[in-house]
Design a protein around this motif. Structure first.
Motif, short mmCIF file in Angstrom:
data_model
loop_
_atom_site.label_atom_id
_atom_site.label_comp_id
_atom_site.label_asym_id
_atom_site.label_seq_id
_atom_site.Cartn_x
_atom_site.Cartn_y
_atom_site.Cartn_z
N ASN A 2 -8.18 -10.33 -27.20
CA ASN A 2 -9.48 -10.44 -26.56
C ASN A 2 -9.36 -9.83 -25.16
O ASN A 2 -8.64 -10.33 -24.31
N LEU A 3 -10.04 -8.70 -24.92
CA LEU A 3 -9.86 -7.98 -23.66
C LEU A 3 -10.78 -8.56 -22.58
O LEU A 3 -12.01 -8.59 -22.75
N LEU A 4 -10.19 -9.01 -21.49
CA LEU A 4 -10.96 -9.64 -20.42
C LEU A 4 -10.73 -8.90 -19.11
O LEU A 4 -9.61 -8.47 -18.83
N GLU A 5 -11.80 -8.82 -18.29
CA GLU A 5 -11.64 -8.27 -16.94
C GLU A 5 -11.60 -9.43 -15.94
O GLU A 5 -12.41 -10.35 -16.02
N ILE A 6 -10.67 -9.34 -15.02
CA ILE A 6 -10.49 -10.43 -14.05
C ILE A 6 -11.77 -10.61 -13.23
O ILE A 6 -12.21 -11.73 -12.95
N SER A 7 -12.41 -9.48 -12.87
CA SER A 7 -13.62 -9.58 -12.02
C SER A 7 -14.75 -10.35 -12.71
O SER A 7 -15.60 -10.94 -12.04
N ASP A 8 -14.76 -10.37 -14.04
CA ASP A 8 -15.78 -11.16 -14.76
C ASP A 8 -15.47 -12.64 -14.72
O ASP A 8 -16.37 -13.48 -14.91
N LEU A 9 -14.19 -12.99 -14.51
CA LEU A 9 -13.79 -14.40 -14.62
C LEU A 9 -13.80 -15.12 -13.27
O LEU A 9 -13.88 -16.34 -13.23
N VAL A 10 -13.71 -14.38 -12.17
CA VAL A 10 -13.54 -15.03 -10.86
C VAL A 10 -14.85 -15.38 -10.19
O VAL A 10 -14.88 -16.01 -9.14
N VAL A 67 -12.24 -3.51 -4.20
CA VAL A 67 -12.05 -2.85 -5.50
C VAL A 67 -13.19 -1.88 -5.79
O VAL A 67 -12.97 -0.75 -6.24
N HIS A 68 -14.42 -2.29 -5.51
CA HIS A 68 -15.56 -1.40 -5.78
C HIS A 68 -15.56 -0.20 -4.83
O HIS A 68 -16.06 0.87 -5.18
N THR A 69 -15.02 -0.39 -3.64
CA THR A 69 -14.92 0.75 -2.72
C THR A 69 -13.96 1.79 -3.30
O THR A 69 -14.23 3.00 -3.27
N GLU A 70 -12.86 1.33 -3.88
CA GLU A 70 -11.95 2.27 -4.55
C GLU A 70 -12.62 2.89 -5.77
O GLU A 70 -12.46 4.07 -6.06
N LEU A 71 -13.40 2.07 -6.48
CA LEU A 71 -14.06 2.54 -7.71
C LEU A 71 -15.05 3.67 -7.41
O LEU A 71 -15.31 4.52 -8.26
N GLN A 72 -15.59 3.66 -6.19
CA GLN A 72 -16.55 4.69 -5.83
C GLN A 72 -15.96 6.09 -5.98
O GLN A 72 -16.64 7.05 -6.29
N ARG A 73 -14.64 6.20 -5.77
CA ARG A 73 -13.97 7.50 -5.93
C ARG A 73 -14.16 8.05 -7.33
O ARG A 73 -14.30 9.24 -7.54
N ARG A 249 -5.06 6.61 -8.61
CA ARG A 249 -6.05 6.56 -7.55
C ARG A 249 -6.44 5.16 -7.09
O ARG A 249 -7.10 5.03 -6.07
N MET A 250 -6.12 4.12 -7.85
CA MET A 250 -6.52 2.76 -7.44
C MET A 250 -5.29 2.03 -6.91
O MET A 250 -4.26 1.98 -7.58
N ARG A 251 -5.39 1.45 -5.71
CA ARG A 251 -4.24 0.75 -5.15
C ARG A 251 -4.22 -0.72 -5.53
O ARG A 251 -3.18 -1.33 -5.71
N ASP A 252 -5.41 -1.32 -5.65
CA ASP A 252 -5.50 -2.75 -5.87
C ASP A 252 -5.15 -3.08 -7.33
O ASP A 252 -5.76 -2.54 -8.26
N PRO A 253 -4.16 -3.97 -7.54
CA PRO A 253 -3.76 -4.28 -8.93
C PRO A 253 -4.90 -4.85 -9.77
O PRO A 253 -4.98 -4.58 -10.97
N LEU A 254 -5.82 -5.59 -9.12
CA LEU A 254 -6.95 -6.14 -9.88
C LEU A 254 -7.86 -5.00 -10.36
O LEU A 254 -8.28 -4.98 -11.52
N GLY A 255 -8.13 -4.04 -9.47
CA GLY A 255 -8.97 -2.90 -9.84
C GLY A 255 -8.31 -2.06 -10.93
O GLY A 255 -8.97 -1.62 -11.87
N ARG A 256 -7.00 -1.86 -10.80
CA ARG A 256 -6.27 -1.11 -11.83
C ARG A 256 -6.37 -1.80 -13.18
O ARG A 256 -6.65 -1.18 -14.19
#
Ligand SMILES: C[S@@+](CC[C@H](N)C(=O)[O-])C[C@H]1O[C@@H](n2cnc3c(N)ncnc32)[C@H](O)[C@@H]1O
Length: 327
Positions: A2-10, A67-73, A249-256
């Protein structure tokens, strides 16, 4: 798995009052571990929390903004603004030819509002679009004199506040609101009046099963003429591409983590077409579906819905790559 994203859970909100609710860190760690995601569980276990074990909401907000700031790239590199403009221009032309005056475009799940800020800054849907009248001058209420109103909407108040701050810093003719994708078009979570056109980027894969159907069903208001929702295309290369990009390109482990999971749980064309049928009165279409695109080049592709009278003009503008079938 079951694939989960951490940002959806926090982040958790009361579905009725939309108030933010405390989230126990252990619950997040346990859900990831139960899903077999040991790496995700390790990342979640490092998130700051209060003495009672609930996640520190300010720390979560700061992390998601980062994380979203990195995602903007990614949006910049994939030229998201240009891509969506190529579809919105003929759509707006057809709307105007059909007598539509002011056109409200709402970006659902806008995050930091990159797309809306890009559209506002570039003037891409402004006076150059056929049928537009008036000078390309922003009004005080966030509308443009040519009748295009640009609004970004997201459930996450911290992202909305940051999007609004970035737009203010550049004095851009757009605005941002907190709102729930399931209560748009007059909902009670700041969804405001229905949009003429709903758009989104990178949001659909967050909604699964009945939630995906409900997302499209919320587009059924009579004033809504169309939607254009871009998300990750399901190709054999997508998970590898996401892995390479996010590692590089993403530094944050959560974003990665979440970026890589996103590509693995993206919806295929048939699932999107099926779900899009829940938007009453709108004809579901795909642009450049998997069978008509090069899997080596395709990263994002949209599912589109239009009022029946818009289908002909849009097809005339976009050609046979606009189709009503996935297979
Ligand atoms: C992967 S991010 C994409 C953000 C942005 N569209 C972009 O391309 O950078 C998904 C966004 O959807 C938002 N979201 C998730 N569920 C939502 C809901 N029910 N209503 C509104 N926004 C939601 C999240 O807060 C997050 O900002």
């Amino acid at each position: 798995m079951n694939l989960l994203e951490i940002s959806d859970l926090v982040i958790d909100h009361d579905p009725v009052t939309h108030e933010r609710r405390p989230v126990p860190r252990e619950a997040v760690v346990a859900r990831l571990a139960a899903a077999g995601d040991r790496r995700g569980a390790r990342i979640a276990a490092t998130l700051p929390c209060a003495p009672d074990g609930t996640l520190d909401p300010d720390a979560v907000d700061r992390r998601l903004v980062a994380v979203h700031t990195e995602l903007q790239r990614l949006s910049e590199e994939l030229r998201t603004g240009d891509r969506i403009t190529a579809l919105l221009r003929p759509l707006l032309d057809a709307l105007r030819a059909g007598g539509h005056g002011r056109i409200r475009i709402v970006d659902v799940g806008c995050g930091l509002g990159y797309l809306v800020r890009w559209l506002a800054a570039s003037g891409a849907l402004g006076a150059t679009a056929a049928g537009a009248t008036g000078a390309d001058v922003p009004g005080a209420d966030g509308t443009r004199a040519d009748g295009v109103e640009l609004i970004g909407m997201d459930f996450n108040a911290a992202l909305v506040a940051e999007a609004a701050r970035l737009a203010r810093a550049e004095d851009l003719p757009c605005r941002f609101e907190r709102g729930d994708a399931f209560a748009i078009g007059g909902g009670d979570a700041g969804g405001g009046a229905a949009a003429t056109v709903y758009v989104s980027t990178g949001v659909l894969h967050h909604f699964r099963g009945p939630d995906l159907d409900a997302f499209f069903a919320a587009h059924s208001a009579p004033g809504t003429a169309a939607f254009v929702h871009y998300d990750i295309a399901v190709t054999p290369l997508a998970p590898i591409g996401a892995q390479v990009f996010h590692r590089a390109r993403m530094r944050d482990p959560l974003g990665r983590h979440d970026g890589i999971v996103s590509a693995r749980r993206a919806h295929d064309d048939a699932t999107l077409l099926r779900a899009a049928r829940h938007a009453e009165g709108l004809v579901p279409l795909l642009y450049e579906p998997r069978r008509l695109s090069n899997p080596f080049c395709t990263t994002l592709r949209p599912v589109i819905g239009v009022r029946p009278e818009l289908r002909g003009p849009l097809r005339a503008a976009l050609g046979p790559r606009l189709t009503g079938t996935a297979g």
